[in-house]
Design an enzyme around this catalytic site. Sequence first.
Site, mmCIF file in Angstrom:
data_model
loop_
_atom_site.group_PDB
_atom_site.id
_atom_site.type_symbol
_atom_site.label_atom_id
_atom_site.label_comp_id
_atom_site.label_asym_id
_atom_site.label_seq_id
_atom_site.Cartn_x
_atom_site.Cartn_y
_atom_site.Cartn_z
ATOM 1 N N GLU A 41 -4.040 -3.034 2.162
ATOM 2 C CA GLU A 41 -2.946 -2.376 2.378
ATOM 3 C C GLU A 41 -2.774 -0.797 1.806
ATOM 4 O O GLU A 41 -2.449 -0.213 2.472
ATOM 5 C CB GLU A 41 -1.698 -2.999 2.192
ATOM 6 N N ALA B 64 -1.541 -7.275 -5.695
ATOM 7 C CA ALA B 64 -0.159 -7.533 -6.192
ATOM 8 C C ALA B 64 0.012 -7.843 -7.395
ATOM 9 O O ALA B 64 -1.084 -8.905 -7.507
ATOM 10 C CB ALA B 64 1.298 -7.749 -5.291
#
Length: 258
Positions: free
Chosen positions: A112, A64
């Site tokens: 993820e 992220a």
Amino acid sequence: MALIETHIENRVATITFNRPEALNALSREVIAAFREAIRTLRQDRNVSVVVLTGAGEKAFIAGADIKGMAELTPIQAAAFAAEGQDALFELERMPQVSIAAVNGFALGGGCEFAMACDLIYAADVAKFGQPEVNLGIPAGFGGTQRLTRLVGPMKAREMLLLGKPITAEKAEAIGLCAAVFPKDQLMAQVRAIAGELVEKGPEALAKTKALIREGMDLDLGRAIALERESFAVCFSSPNQKEGMAAFLEKRKPNWERT
């Protein structure tokens, strides 16, 4: 420059995360663009397979966007996590088969995003990891749950608690990816696999991936009953008739894709 690029060829859509200068880090804008791409593709019956990969030489998705996360309030953090989780649920639930072509770093959110795909193939230089504990947070886009389901609780704890990346070779050994290829061969190998998938019955692929996903959260008896129901329903499909006729006639099936 588009944050997400989509290219469709021979029933295979390739989604490229396109922030190479930031190692394809996941901002809210990237996640929103990805979700819109998935929503568009899931309605396209001319697309049978969706491949995810990253632009540049270093990263699939390096995680992220920490700059964008650093000052979030708890309420904003919850919203950001929900956006990522919802995008990955949409990826998992699309009828097409999804493949992560992990060409470099797949860390944090990158790992993820890969784990939400049906299949993961990696370049020999790839690195997988969930390093969020090093930032003082747990994984937020489903990493604690998908990783445990993929590799088992012990290996998942090792990755999630220590926060250390692992090599593509180790990822294959623990079941985090299906195979490892030399970097310069990764996309060619993934396209070949996608080409094989395109030749399969579309409803059969969609039902198989749904059965795997839904069955993991059921006891064995209920999961097998769900499989029986899905198996039976397919016998009302023209593609079941075509697939079996083609087998008996020793020819390639002509699938109906509407």
